[in-house]
Design an enzyme around this catalytic site. Structure first.
Site, PDB file in Angstrom:
ATOM      1  N   GLU A 114      20.371   5.743   3.580  1.00 23.50           N
ATOM      2  CA  GLU A 114      20.147   5.603   5.324  1.00 23.50           C
ATOM      3  C   GLU A 114      20.880   4.996   6.459  1.00 23.50           C
ATOM      4  N   TYR A 153      15.748   4.134  12.594  1.00 26.45           N
ATOM      5  CA  TYR A 153      15.090   3.632  10.685  1.00 26.45           C
ATOM      6  C   TYR A 153      15.942   2.663  10.890  1.00 26.45           C
ATOM      7  N   PRO A 156      17.345  15.505  15.625  1.00 24.47           N
ATOM      8  CA  PRO A 156      18.229  14.966  16.685  1.00 24.47           C
ATOM      9  C   PRO A 156      19.819  14.470  15.775  1.00 24.47           C
ATOM     10  N   THR A 213      10.177  16.280  -0.264  1.00 24.71           N
ATOM     11  CA  THR A 213       9.188  16.600  -1.761  1.00 24.71           C
ATOM     12  C   THR A 213       8.326  16.489  -1.873  1.00 24.71           C
ATOM     13  N   ARG A 265      20.054  15.311  -0.812  1.00 23.24           N
ATOM     14  CA  ARG A 265      19.672  14.258  -1.101  1.00 23.24           C
ATOM     15  C   ARG A 265      19.983  13.963  -2.765  1.00 23.24           C
ATOM     16  N   SER A 295      18.406   0.769   2.296  1.00 23.42           N
ATOM     17  CA  SER A 295      18.104   2.056   2.388  1.00 23.42           C
ATOM     18  C   SER A 295      19.461   2.715   2.087  1.00 23.42           C
ATOM     19  N   GLU A 312       2.762  12.139   2.432  1.00 22.12           N
ATOM     20  CA  GLU A 312       2.789  14.005   2.026  1.00 22.12           C
ATOM     21  C   GLU A 312       3.818  13.812   2.892  1.00 22.12           C
ATOM     22  N   THR A 330       0.659  -0.941  -0.298  1.00 20.64           N
ATOM     23  CA  THR A 330       0.198  -0.119   0.229  1.00 20.64           C
ATOM     24  C   THR A 330       1.385   1.930   0.004  1.00 20.64           C
ATOM     25  N   HIS A 388      14.334   8.000  -3.111  1.00 22.76           N
ATOM     26  CA  HIS A 388      12.690   8.309  -4.419  1.00 22.76           C
ATOM     27  C   HIS A 388      11.511   8.505  -4.081  1.00 22.76           C
ATOM     28  N   PHE A 435       7.200  14.010   3.978  1.00 20.14           N
ATOM     29  CA  PHE A 435       8.667  13.158   3.099  1.00 20.14           C
ATOM     30  C   PHE A 435       8.983  14.412   2.548  1.00 20.14           C
TER      31      PHE A 435
HETATM   32  P1  NAP Z   1       6.048   3.733   3.103  1.00 16.50           P
HETATM   33  O1  NAP Z   1       5.187   4.378   1.024  1.00 16.50           O
HETATM   34  O2  NAP Z   1       5.954   4.862   3.979  1.00 16.50           O
HETATM   35  O3  NAP Z   1       5.185   2.665   2.961  1.00 16.50           O
HETATM   36  C1  NAP Z   1       6.054   1.809   3.955  1.00 16.50           C
HETATM   37  C2  NAP Z   1       5.227   0.495   3.626  1.00 16.50           C
HETATM   38  O4  NAP Z   1       4.850  -0.279   4.686  1.00 16.50           O
HETATM   39  C3  NAP Z   1       2.967   0.560   3.522  1.00 16.50           C
HETATM   40  O5  NAP Z   1       2.447  -0.109   2.722  1.00 16.50           O
HETATM   41  C4  NAP Z   1       3.045   0.485   5.688  1.00 16.50           C
HETATM   42  O6  NAP Z   1       1.429   0.499   4.854  1.00 16.50           O
HETATM   43  C5  NAP Z   1       3.779  -0.765   4.871  1.00 16.50           C
HETATM   44  N1  NAP Z   1       3.683  -1.229   6.756  1.00 16.50           N
HETATM   45  C6  NAP Z   1       4.145   0.014   7.382  1.00 16.50           C
HETATM   46  N2  NAP Z   1       4.440  -0.480   9.049  1.00 16.50           N
HETATM   47  C7  NAP Z   1       3.884  -1.900   8.354  1.00 16.50           C
HETATM   48  C8  NAP Z   1       3.723  -3.040   9.304  1.00 16.50           C
HETATM   49  N3  NAP Z   1       3.609  -3.389  11.215  1.00 16.50           N
HETATM   50  N4  NAP Z   1       3.096  -4.438   9.306  1.00 16.50           N
HETATM   51  C9  NAP Z   1       3.058  -4.349   7.519  1.00 16.50           C
HETATM   52  N5  NAP Z   1       3.221  -3.408   7.028  1.00 16.50           N
HETATM   53  C10 NAP Z   1       3.427  -1.647   7.087  1.00 16.50           C
HETATM   54  O7  NAP Z   1       7.280   3.782   2.000  1.00 16.50           O
HETATM   55  P2  NAP Z   1       7.967   3.809   0.495  1.00 16.50           P
HETATM   56  O8  NAP Z   1       8.473   4.950   0.027  1.00 16.50           O
HETATM   57  O9  NAP Z   1       7.300   2.837  -0.315  1.00 16.50           O
HETATM   58  O10 NAP Z   1       9.576   2.573   0.549  1.00 16.50           O
HETATM   59  C11 NAP Z   1       9.208   1.194   0.362  1.00 16.50           C
HETATM   60  C12 NAP Z   1      10.358   0.390   0.931  1.00 16.50           C
HETATM   61  O11 NAP Z   1      11.260   0.596   1.088  1.00 16.50           O
HETATM   62  C13 NAP Z   1      10.322   1.291   2.592  1.00 16.50           C
HETATM   63  O12 NAP Z   1      11.063  -0.277   2.920  1.00 16.50           O
HETATM   64  C14 NAP Z   1      11.619   2.154   2.652  1.00 16.50           C
HETATM   65  O13 NAP Z   1      11.599   2.391   4.651  1.00 16.50           O
HETATM   66  C15 NAP Z   1      12.338   1.349   1.894  1.00 16.50           C
HETATM   67  N6  NAP Z   1      12.984   2.838   1.607  1.00 16.50           N
HETATM   68  C16 NAP Z   1      12.439   3.848   1.126  1.00 16.50           C
HETATM   69  C17 NAP Z   1      13.244   5.166   0.281  1.00 16.50           C
HETATM   70  C18 NAP Z   1      12.536   6.228  -0.495  1.00 16.50           C
HETATM   71  O14 NAP Z   1      13.448   6.680  -1.011  1.00 16.50           O
HETATM   72  N7  NAP Z   1      11.538   5.884  -0.382  1.00 16.50           N
HETATM   73  C19 NAP Z   1      14.351   5.036  -0.142  1.00 16.50           C
HETATM   74  C20 NAP Z   1      15.249   3.797   0.843  1.00 16.50           C
HETATM   75  C21 NAP Z   1      14.781   2.297   1.085  1.00 16.50           C
HETATM   76  P3  NAP Z   1       0.275   1.522   5.559  1.00 16.50           P
HETATM   77  O15 NAP Z   1      -0.111   1.546   3.812  1.00 16.50           O
HETATM   78  O16 NAP Z   1      -0.377   0.681   6.528  1.00 16.50           O
HETATM   79  O17 NAP Z   1       1.201   2.167   6.396  1.00 16.50           O
HETATM   80  O1  F7E Z   2      13.863  14.177   4.492  1.00 19.06           O
HETATM   81  C1  F7E Z   2      14.757  17.272   5.137  1.00 19.06           C
HETATM   82  C2  F7E Z   2      15.469  16.829   6.364  1.00 19.06           C
HETATM   83  O2  F7E Z   2      11.704  12.995   5.367  1.00 19.06           O
HETATM   84  C3  F7E Z   2      15.121  14.781   3.254  1.00 19.06           C
HETATM   85  C4  F7E Z   2      12.736   7.654   3.334  1.00 19.06           C
HETATM   86  O3  F7E Z   2      11.715   7.786   2.470  1.00 19.06           O
HETATM   87  O4  F7E Z   2      14.452   8.374   2.295  1.00 19.06           O
HETATM   88  C5  F7E Z   2      13.442   9.103   2.710  1.00 19.06           C
HETATM   89  O5  F7E Z   2      14.373   9.475   4.204  1.00 19.06           O
HETATM   90  C6  F7E Z   2      15.794  15.804   4.082  1.00 19.06           C
HETATM   91  C7  F7E Z   2      16.021  15.188   5.670  1.00 19.06           C
HETATM   92  O6  F7E Z   2      13.213  11.714   3.691  1.00 19.06           O
HETATM   93  C8  F7E Z   2      11.704  18.770   6.201  1.00 19.06           C
HETATM   94  O7  F7E Z   2      16.325  16.650   7.492  1.00 19.06           O
HETATM   95  C9  F7E Z   2      13.895  19.948   5.549  1.00 19.06           C
HETATM   96  O8  F7E Z   2      17.846  15.833   5.454  1.00 19.06           O
HETATM   97  O9  F7E Z   2      11.757  13.589   2.955  1.00 19.06           O
HETATM   98  P1  F7E Z   2      12.687  13.126   3.614  1.00 19.06           P
HETATM   99  P2  F7E Z   2      14.834  11.027   4.598  1.00 19.06           P
HETATM  100  O10 F7E Z   2      14.601  11.588   5.882  1.00 19.06           O
HETATM  101  O11 F7E Z   2      16.346  11.583   3.353  1.00 19.06           O
HETATM  102  C10 F7E Z   2      15.690   7.601   2.636  1.00 19.06           C
HETATM  103  C11 F7E Z   2      16.612   7.117   1.514  1.00 19.06           C
HETATM  104  C12 F7E Z   2      14.866   6.539   3.242  1.00 19.06           C
HETATM  105  O12 F7E Z   2      15.200   4.981   3.438  1.00 19.06           O
HETATM  106  C13 F7E Z   2      13.399   6.939   4.545  1.00 19.06           C
HETATM  107  O13 F7E Z   2      12.467   5.726   4.370  1.00 19.06           O
HETATM  108  O14 F7E Z   2      15.052  16.467   3.712  1.00 19.06           O
HETATM  109  N1  F7E Z   2      14.052  18.237   5.723  1.00 19.06           N
HETATM  110  N2  F7E Z   2      13.139  19.958   6.437  1.00 19.06           N
HETATM  111  C14 F7E Z   2      12.841  17.472   5.696  1.00 19.06           C
HETATM  112  N3  F7E Z   2      12.145  16.883   5.759  1.00 19.06           N
HETATM  113  C15 F7E Z   2      10.708  16.352   5.758  1.00 19.06           C
HETATM  114  N4  F7E Z   2       9.916  15.172   6.198  1.00 19.06           N
HETATM  115  N5  F7E Z   2      10.087  17.622   6.607  1.00 19.06           N
HETATM  116  C16 F7E Z   2      10.405  19.204   5.988  1.00 19.06           C
HETATM  117  O15 F7E Z   2       9.567  19.786   6.631  1.00 19.06           O
END
Ligand code: NAP
Ligand code: F7E
Length: 341
Positions: free
Chosen positions: A132, A154, A284, A195, A222, A130, A191, A11, A184, A193
Site C-alpha cells: 500500500e 493506513y 476517498p 477476497t 492486486r 505493505s 471477513e 491473533t 496475501h 477484506f
Molecule cells: P490482521 O488480520 O488485521 O491482524 C492485525 C493484528 O493486529 C491483530 O492481531 C490485531 O489484534 C492486532 N492489533 C490491532 N491493533 C492493535 C493494537 N492497538 N495493539 C495490539 N495489537 C493490535 O492483519 P494481517 O493481515 O494478519 O496483517 C499483519 C500485518 O501485516 C499488519 O500490520 C498489516 O498491516 C500488514 N500487512 C498485511 C498485508 C496483507 O495483505 N494481509 C499486506 C502487507 C502488510 P485483534 O485480533 O485484537 O484485532
Molecule cells: O481491498 C477493492 C478495494 O480491503 C482490495 C490489507 O491487508 O492489503 C490489504 O489492503 C481492493 C481495493 O485490501 C470491496 O477498493 C472492492 O482496491 O481486500 P482489500 P487492500 O485495501 O488492498 C494491503 C497490502 C495491506 O497492507 C492492508 O493491510 O478491493 N474492493 N469492493 C473492496 N474492498 C473491500 N475491503 N470491500 C469491498 O466490498
C-alpha cells in the site's frame, strides 16, 4: 539454545500462520494480545487450547499504544526476534479512524523500536511493511527501489514505520528489516477484506444463506498471494547475515472482477446475478494497481510463493463452504427443533 520470538498481532491472519511456523522450528513464542470483552484468539485457539500442552506459546496482554507496557515486555521476555505485525490493517477503515490507525501503525512501531533499542539486547526486528506504500504507483512492477506514494492514512502510517525501521538500523545498528508484502490471503483472512468477503458470500449464496453481495470498485487490481507462504519470508529475512528490506509478491496481478469469476465459476454460479455495487465500499482515494517484483527475495532469500491465484481462491472457497454447510445444518436442526416443540 531455544530461540525466543515475540509477535505483535499474533491473533491476526499472519500472526496465526507465523506462530505455527515458529513453533514448528522449535521456537518459544510470546504473543501480544489485546484485552477484549469477548474471545479474540479464534485463529490460534487450535494451538493454544491448553497451555500445558503447548508450553512454548505464551500470550501476554498489551497494546501498541502503550509504550511502557511494550518496554516492560521486551525487558521481561528478552526475545531473540520480534515480529511487528500489529496494525489497524483495514485501508477503508483508516479513512474513518485516521488518528487511531496512525497511532497504532506508525507510533506503535516507534514505541516498539525504542523499547528494543533501550533494552540494549541484540534483538532482530521484522516490520510488516505493505505494498500500500506504493499507492498511486509511479512504476510497474514495484520493487524495493520504487518510490512510495501512499493513498490512505493506513499507508501513510506504514511509510512512517518503514523509514523508522530503516533509521533504527542505520542510526543505532538494530538488526531491523522491512518486508514489503503485497496482498496475501487465506481461509483465515478477515471477513471484510475483499477476497474473503467474496469467498464467504459466494459460499453462503451457494447454500441459500444469502442472496446478494455488495461490493465497491471491481476494477482494482492486486497481486494476491497466500499468507502461509509469506510468513516464511518474514522468518527468512531475520536469518540473514545482514538486515535489509525485501518485496514479497507473486508477480501475478488480477482484478477484483477476475477474483469474482474464479470464485463464482468454481461454484458454478454467475456472479453478475448476485453482485451489486454499493458506494459505501469505495475509498476517498483508491489504489488502482499493485503488482510486485520479488526478484530480490527470490535471489537472496531463496524464497518463492507456492500457492497461485486459482489455488488460493479455491482453498478459500473450500474452507468457507465448510462453514456455510455447518451454518445450514444448524439452521435445519433449529427449524426441526422448533417444529417439534
Ligand atoms: P490482521 O488480520 O488485521 O491482524 C492485525 C493484528 O493486529 C491483530 O492481531 C490485531 O489484534 C492486532 N492489533 C490491532 N491493533 C492493535 C493494537 N492497538 N495493539 C495490539 N495489537 C493490535 O492483519 P494481517 O493481515 O494478519 O496483517 C499483519 C500485518 O501485516 C499488519 O500490520 C498489516 O498491516 C500488514 N500487512 C498485511 C498485508 C496483507 O495483505 N494481509 C499486506 C502487507 C502488510 P485483534 O485480533 O485484537 O484485532
Ligand atoms: O481491498 C477493492 C478495494 O480491503 C482490495 C490489507 O491487508 O492489503 C490489504 O489492503 C481492493 C481495493 O485490501 C470491496 O477498493 C472492492 O482496491 O481486500 P482489500 P487492500 O485495501 O488492498 C494491503 C497490502 C495491506 O497492507 C492492508 O493491510 O478491493 N474492493 N469492493 C473492496 N474492498 C473491500 N475491503 N470491500 C469491498 O466490498
Amino acid at each position: 539454545m531455544t530461540k525466543k520470538a515475540f509477535i505483535t498481532g499474533i491473533t491476526g491472519q499472519d500472526g496465526s500462520y507465523l506462530v505455527e511456523l515458529l513453533l514448528g522450528k522449535g521456537y518459544e513464542v510470546w504473543g501480544l494480545i489485546r484485552r477484549s470483552s469477548s474471545f479474540n484468539t479464534g485463529r490460534i485457539d487450535h494451538i493454544y487450547i491448553d497451555p500445558h500442552e503447548q508450553p512454548r506459546l505464551r500470550l501476554v496482554h498489551g497494546d501498541m499504544t502503550d509504550g511502557s507496557n511494550l518496554a516492560a515486555l521486551i525487558g521481561e521476555i528478552k526475545p531473540d526476534e520480534v515480529y511487528n505485525l500489529a496494525a489497524q490493517s483495514h485501508v477503508r477503515v483508516s479513512f474513518d479512524q485516521p488518528i487511531y490507525s496512525v497511532n497504532v501503525g506508525a507510533l506503535g512501531t516507534l514505541r516498539l523500536l525504542e523499547a528494543i533499542r533501550s533494552s540494549g539486547l541484540p534483538i532482530r526486528f521484522y516490520q510488516a511493511s505493505s505494498s500500500e506504500m506504493y499507492g498511486k504507483v509511479v512504476e510497474t512492477p514495484q520493487t524495493e527501489k520504487t518510490p512510495f506514494y501512499p493513498r490512505s492514512p493506513y499507508a501513510c502510517a506504514k511509510v512512517y514505520s518503514f523509514w523508522q525501521t530503516v533509521n533504527h538500523r542505520e542510526a543505532y545498528g538494530v538488526f531491523a528489516c522491512n518486508g514489503i508484502l503485497f496482498n496475501h490471503e487465506s481461509p483465515r483472512r478477515g471477513e471484510t477484506f475483499v477476497t474473503r468477503k467474496i469467498t464467504r458470500a459466494a459460499s453462503r449464496i451457494k447454500c441459500g444463506l444469502q442472496e446478494k453481495l455488495f461490493l465497491g470498485n471491481l476494477d482494482a487490481r492486486r497481486d494476491w498471494g497466500f499468507s502461509g507462504d509469506y510468513v516464511e519470508a518474514m522468518w527468512l529475512m531475520l536469518q540473514q547475515d545482514q538486515p535489509d528490506d525485501y518485496v514479497i509478491a507473486t508477480g501475478e496481478c488480477h482484478s477484483v472482477r477476475e477474483f469474482l469469476d474464479e470464485v463464482f465459476g468454481y461454484l458454478n454460479l454467475d456472479w453478475q446475478r448476485y453482485v451489486e455495487i454499493d458506494a459505501r465500499y469505495f475509498r476517498p482515494s483508491e489504489v488502482d494497481l499493485l503488482h510486485g517484483d520479488a526478484s530480490k527475495a527470490r535471489r537472496l532469500l531463496n524464497w518463492q510463493p507456492r500457492v497461485g491465484f486459482r489455488e488460493l481462491a479455491r482453498m478459500m472457497v473450500d474452507a468457507d463452504m465448510k462453514i456455510a454447510e455447518r451454518e445450514c445444518a444448524m439452521r435445519d436442526h433449529d427449524a426441526k427443533d422448533g417444529a417439534a416443540r
